[in-house]
Scaffold this motif. Structure first.
Motif, PDB file in Angstrom:
ATOM      1  N   GLN A 169       0.829  -1.204   0.000  1.00 39.22           N
ATOM      2  CA  GLN A 169       0.000   0.000   0.000  1.00 39.22           C
ATOM      3  C   GLN A 169       0.863   1.253   0.000  1.00 39.22           C
ATOM      4  O   GLN A 169       1.850   1.354   0.727  1.00 39.22           O
ATOM      5  N   ALA A 170       0.486   2.233  -0.810  1.00 38.64           N
ATOM      6  CA  ALA A 170       1.182   3.516  -0.807  1.00 38.64           C
ATOM      7  C   ALA A 170       0.846   4.271   0.473  1.00 38.64           C
ATOM      8  O   ALA A 170      -0.326   4.432   0.821  1.00 38.64           O
ATOM      9  N   GLY A 171       1.879   4.703   1.150  1.00 41.11           N
ATOM     10  CA  GLY A 171       1.664   5.478   2.363  1.00 41.11           C
ATOM     11  C   GLY A 171       1.988   4.690   3.608  1.00 41.11           C
ATOM     12  O   GLY A 171       1.470   3.591   3.810  1.00 41.11           O
ATOM     13  N   THR A 172       2.861   5.234   4.458  1.00 43.55           N
ATOM     14  CA  THR A 172       3.205   4.584   5.712  1.00 43.55           C
ATOM     15  C   THR A 172       3.147   5.595   6.847  1.00 43.55           C
ATOM     16  O   THR A 172       3.621   6.721   6.699  1.00 43.55           O
ATOM     17  N   PRO A 173       2.539   5.239   7.980  1.00 46.02           N
ATOM     18  CA  PRO A 173       2.489   6.155   9.120  1.00 46.02           C
ATOM     19  C   PRO A 173       3.906   6.409   9.636  1.00 46.02           C
ATOM     20  O   PRO A 173       4.707   5.481   9.771  1.00 46.02           O
ATOM     21  N   ILE A 174       4.202   7.668   9.939  1.00 42.53           N
ATOM     22  CA  ILE A 174       5.567   7.995  10.317  1.00 42.53           C
ATOM     23  C   ILE A 174       5.596   9.293  11.113  1.00 42.53           C
ATOM     24  O   ILE A 174       4.700  10.148  10.965  1.00 42.53           O
ATOM     25  N   LEU A 175       6.575   9.423  11.973  1.00 43.28           N
ATOM     26  CA  LEU A 175       6.850  10.671  12.677  1.00 43.28           C
ATOM     27  C   LEU A 175       8.073  11.288  12.026  1.00 43.28           C
ATOM     28  O   LEU A 175       9.156  10.684  12.015  1.00 43.28           O
ATOM     29  N   THR A 176       7.921  12.491  11.483  1.00 44.05           N
ATOM     30  CA  THR A 176       9.017  13.171  10.801  1.00 44.05           C
ATOM     31  C   THR A 176       9.443  14.376  11.617  1.00 44.05           C
ATOM     32  O   THR A 176       8.624  15.264  11.900  1.00 44.05           O
ATOM     33  N   LEU A 177      10.701  14.402  12.035  1.00 47.10           N
ATOM     34  CA  LEU A 177      11.262  15.560  12.722  1.00 47.10           C
ATOM     35  C   LEU A 177      11.757  16.533  11.661  1.00 47.10           C
ATOM     36  O   LEU A 177      12.579  16.170  10.813  1.00 47.10           O
ATOM     37  N   LEU A 178      11.262  17.749  11.702  1.00 49.97           N
ATOM     38  CA  LEU A 178      11.520  18.730  10.645  1.00 49.97           C
ATOM     39  C   LEU A 178      12.660  19.683  10.984  1.00 49.97           C
ATOM     40  O   LEU A 178      13.531  19.953  10.155  1.00 49.97           O
ATOM     41  N   THR A 179      12.635  20.229  12.178  1.00 44.10           N
ATOM     42  CA  THR A 179      13.660  21.159  12.646  1.00 44.10           C
ATOM     43  C   THR A 179      13.888  20.919  14.131  1.00 44.10           C
ATOM     44  O   THR A 179      12.988  20.429  14.825  1.00 44.10           O
ATOM     45  N   PRO A 180      15.078  21.259  14.630  1.00 38.96           N
ATOM     46  CA  PRO A 180      16.243  21.835  13.948  1.00 38.96           C
ATOM     47  C   PRO A 180      16.944  20.818  13.060  1.00 38.96           C
ATOM     48  O   PRO A 180      16.722  19.608  13.205  1.00 38.96           O
ATOM     49  N   PRO A 181      17.815  21.279  12.155  1.00 33.87           N
ATOM     50  CA  PRO A 181      18.443  20.378  11.177  1.00 33.87           C
ATOM     51  C   PRO A 181      19.190  19.203  11.799  1.00 33.87           C
ATOM     52  O   PRO A 181      19.204  18.115  11.228  1.00 33.87           O
ATOM     53  N   GLU A 182      19.783  19.411  12.977  1.00 39.77           N
ATOM     54  CA  GLU A 182      20.591  18.337  13.552  1.00 39.77           C
ATOM     55  C   GLU A 182      19.770  17.146  14.025  1.00 39.77           C
ATOM     56  O   GLU A 182      20.320  16.065  14.276  1.00 39.77           O
ATOM     57  N   VAL A 183      18.458  17.285  14.161  1.00 39.61           N
ATOM     58  CA  VAL A 183      17.615  16.158  14.568  1.00 39.61           C
ATOM     59  C   VAL A 183      16.657  15.731  13.474  1.00 39.61           C
ATOM     60  O   VAL A 183      15.886  14.788  13.655  1.00 39.61           O
ATOM     61  N   ALA A 184      16.676  16.421  12.329  1.00 38.47           N
ATOM     62  CA  ALA A 184      15.725  16.120  11.251  1.00 38.47           C
ATOM     63  C   ALA A 184      15.863  14.670  10.800  1.00 38.47           C
ATOM     64  O   ALA A 184      16.965  14.131  10.692  1.00 38.47           O
ATOM     65  N   GLY A 185      14.728  14.035  10.566  1.00 42.76           N
ATOM     66  CA  GLY A 185      14.712  12.653  10.121  1.00 42.76           C
ATOM     67  C   GLY A 185      13.379  12.013  10.439  1.00 42.76           C
ATOM     68  O   GLY A 185      12.436  12.690  10.840  1.00 42.76           O
ATOM     69  N   VAL A 186      13.293  10.682  10.248  1.00 44.80           N
ATOM     70  CA  VAL A 186      12.039   9.976  10.479  1.00 44.80           C
ATOM     71  C   VAL A 186      12.210   8.986  11.615  1.00 44.80           C
ATOM     72  O   VAL A 186      13.295   8.466  11.856  1.00 44.80           O
ATOM     73  N   ILE A 187      11.112   8.735  12.321  1.00 44.56           N
ATOM     74  CA  ILE A 187      11.102   7.839  13.467  1.00 44.56           C
ATOM     75  C   ILE A 187       9.971   6.830  13.287  1.00 44.56           C
ATOM     76  O   ILE A 187       8.845   7.202  12.922  1.00 44.56           O
ATOM     77  N   GLN A 188      10.252   5.553  13.560  1.00 41.49           N
ATOM     78  CA  GLN A 188       9.214   4.520  13.534  1.00 41.49           C
ATOM     79  C   GLN A 188       8.178   4.801  14.615  1.00 41.49           C
ATOM     80  O   GLN A 188       8.518   5.252  15.723  1.00 41.49           O
TER      81      GLN A 188
ATOM     82  N   PRO B 275      -0.774  -4.524   2.470  1.00 36.19           N
ATOM     83  CA  PRO B 275      -1.498  -5.512   3.263  1.00 36.19           C
ATOM     84  C   PRO B 275      -0.552  -6.551   3.874  1.00 36.19           C
ATOM     85  O   PRO B 275       0.603  -6.663   3.472  1.00 36.19           O
ATOM     86  N   ASN B 276      -1.073  -7.293   4.869  1.00 32.81           N
ATOM     87  CA  ASN B 276      -0.262  -8.303   5.531  1.00 32.81           C
ATOM     88  C   ASN B 276       0.294  -9.301   4.518  1.00 32.81           C
ATOM     89  O   ASN B 276      -0.368  -9.662   3.546  1.00 32.81           O
ATOM     90  N   GLN B 277       1.537  -9.732   4.783  1.00 33.60           N
ATOM     91  CA  GLN B 277       2.227 -10.645   3.888  1.00 33.60           C
ATOM     92  C   GLN B 277       2.342 -12.039   4.497  1.00 33.60           C
ATOM     93  O   GLN B 277       2.435 -12.205   5.715  1.00 33.60           O
ATOM     94  N   LEU B 278       2.352 -13.043   3.638  1.00 31.95           N
ATOM     95  CA  LEU B 278       2.445 -14.433   4.083  1.00 31.95           C
ATOM     96  C   LEU B 278       3.659 -14.664   4.963  1.00 31.95           C
ATOM     97  O   LEU B 278       3.594 -15.398   5.949  1.00 31.95           O
ATOM     98  N   MET B 279       4.789 -14.018   4.638  1.00 32.57           N
ATOM     99  CA  MET B 279       6.030 -14.304   5.334  1.00 32.57           C
ATOM    100  C   MET B 279       6.353 -13.300   6.433  1.00 32.57           C
ATOM    101  O   MET B 279       7.522 -13.061   6.749  1.00 32.57           O
TER     102      MET B 279
ATOM    103  N   ASP C  95      -6.244 -12.359   7.671  1.00 33.25           N
ATOM    104  CA  ASP C  95      -6.733 -11.865   6.381  1.00 33.25           C
ATOM    105  C   ASP C  95      -5.887 -12.323   5.190  1.00 33.25           C
ATOM    106  O   ASP C  95      -6.091 -11.865   4.065  1.00 33.25           O
ATOM    107  N   LEU C  96      -4.963 -13.239   5.411  1.00 31.68           N
ATOM    108  CA  LEU C  96      -4.112 -13.693   4.314  1.00 31.68           C
ATOM    109  C   LEU C  96      -4.882 -14.533   3.305  1.00 31.68           C
ATOM    110  O   LEU C  96      -5.797 -15.274   3.661  1.00 31.68           O
TER     111      LEU C  96
END
Length: 467
Positions: free
Chosen positions: A250-269, A435-439, A446-447
């Motif tokens: 599926q297109a799209g994944t839930p995510i927390l994105t740190l925007l600023t300041p630059p030294e912490v910018a990135g994504v978190i699970q 969607p959920n995968q067999l492996m 729902d497989l």
């Protein structure tokens, strides 16, 4: 194993001969049990067997036929199968297991030198059975499922139509376990990182740690052991899986994105909440402020916020610590103080972060969960703040550019939980796949009975390793 083969019933039950491959089930059960259980059974879901043993065999044949019509091999694939008492309680059970009985390396037809291949794949590549005295795959399944003390009252569903209801669909479990036996696994020890006899698995040529930029074959033992618990950073680099993911996931994944300041910018699970509004795109952007209401520097938010905390989180995304009270109580308290969103940091090590359970129709702000480690990093970034501003801005949302179960470059995530889960870690897809995968490491209800695109990514991985 050769001794075992001479001791068991040497009854071979061959699947129908398909154009692609033939899979044979070797019945290793003694008379009166397992496949030979004479207990009368009513035909169900297209399974016409009239005894419990016959229905079990028919389910095995259905899974064998699905893989037989998918694979390409001129050498019959033999699966030694038995029904046994496997570890089980009323809340957790080992449904079954399967794996290659032998592995081979550096044979002339191998597509990769210095790499282990399972026996079934080796046979396919060389065009004959490398060891006719030994089956290719060993499979064991839980004979007690549904009996008292072992998922009491919830046995395997033996129908072939996937209408399993609340029970566990045997054909789905078989498709999963057969895939392991066909090569959907590493033969490297994922806890110690030790290679089998000093040789990497073909799997290890595709298992990439994005935090180091190395594949497993190029790491030390310690590096592989560390990589096995690096959730969100372990991916499959094979081109067939990466390409198929664009069709399957599926297109799209839930995510927390740190925007600023630059030294912490990135994504978190993150783990998402069962309550409140679902995350969306473009999501919610706001300044992050911590709740600090207990010593030492914990913000539990288990009671209505103090005036100082309420002033700090009003119009902001509140950072809260897990513990003492329920998730919904915490989120409702910061909501009533004026927060526009909530991040709950775990209080024990582990990854990936689970979801937030609970129900409260009064909650109207989004909430997510992050790991203890990410929470500590956020707190450190928030240490230099005023009473009302931190300068740290984040977005809670769905990144439509990243498919659910892949990294930002479209590579499929592998299961690398912290702490390590022997038998599950590394040799499965990550649970974030949608969607959920067999492996994935657990069998989801729902497989479908599918192993290839557009529904599933199992066969593309086998293709990557040489099938």
């Amino acid at each position: 194993m050769k001794t075992l083969l001479t001791a068991i019933m040497a009854m071979l039950i061959a699947s129908a001969s398909w154009a692609a491959a033939t899979i044979t089930i070797v019945n290793g059960d003694p008379p009166g049990s397992g496949f030979n259980d004479p207990t009368p059974a009513v035909p169900v879901g297209g399974n016409t067997g009239t005894t419990l043993g016959a229905q079990r065999l028919n389910a095995f044949q259905a899974a064998a036929s699905k893989w037989g019509e998918t694979l390409d091999s001129g050498v019959p694939i033999r699966v030694l199968a038995t029904w046994e008492a496997l570890p089980c309680t009323d809340t957790a059970a080992v449904l079954g297991s399967a794996g290659a009985l032998e592995v081979f390396a550096d044979f002339p037809e191998a597509p990769q030198r210095n790499a282990w291949f399972g026996k079934a794949e080796t046979n396919k590549l060389i065009g004959f059975d490398a060891d006719p005295a030994t089956p290719d795959i060993r499979a064991r399944f839980n004979v007690n499922l549904g009996q008292p003390g072992c998922f009491t009252g919830s046995p395997f569903y033996l129908g072939l139509d996937n209408n399993h209801g609340a029970n566990t669909d045997l054909v789905t479990v078989l498709l999963h376990e057969f895939a392991h036996g066909l090569g959907f696994q590493t033969y490297t020890d994922d806890q110690t990182g030790e290679l089998l006899a000093g040789i990497p698995s073909i799997w290890d040529y595709f298992l990439l740690d994005t935090s180091t930029g190395k594949v497993w074959k190029d790491m030390s033992n310690a590096g592989r052991a560390a990589s096995a618990v690096r959730s969100g950073k372990l991916v499959w680099s094979g081109v067939r899986v990466t390409n198929a993911a664009q069709l399957v996931l599926q297109a799209g994944t839930p995510i927390l994105t740190l925007l600023t300041p630059p030294e912490v910018a990135g994504v978190i699970q993150i783990g998402t909440a069962a309550f409140g509004p679902p995350l969306s795109s473009p999501g919610l952007t706001g300044e992050v402020m911590p709740v600090v209401d207990t010593s030492p520097d914990l913000g539990l938010a288990c009671a209505p916020l103090s005036a100082i905390n309420a002033q700090a989180v009003k119009g902001k995304i509140a950072l809260i610590d897990r513990g003492v009270c329920t998730f919904v109580v915490k989120v409702r308290n910061v909501q009533e103080a004026g927060a526009i969103g909530a991040i709950i940091a775990d209080n024990v090590p582990g990854a990936p972060p689970p979801g937030l359970g609970g129900s409260d129709a009064r909650i109207v702000i989004p909430a997510v969960r992050i790991t203890l480690e990410d929470g500590l990093a956020l707190k450190q970034a928030l240490a230099r703040r005023t009473r009302t501003h931190s300068g740290l801005f984040a977005n809670l949302g769905v990144n439509l550019a990243v498919r659910a179960g892949t990294d930002a470059l479209g590579r499929v995530l592998m299961y690398a939980p912290r702490p390590n889960q022997p038998g599950s870690s590394v040799s499965h897809y990550d649970t974030s796949a949608t969607p959920n995968q067999l492996m994935e490491p657990a069998i989801n209800a729902d497989l479908k009975h599918e192993v290839r695109p557009p529904f599933d990514l199992t066969f593309p991985l086998l293709r990557d390793i040489g099938w």
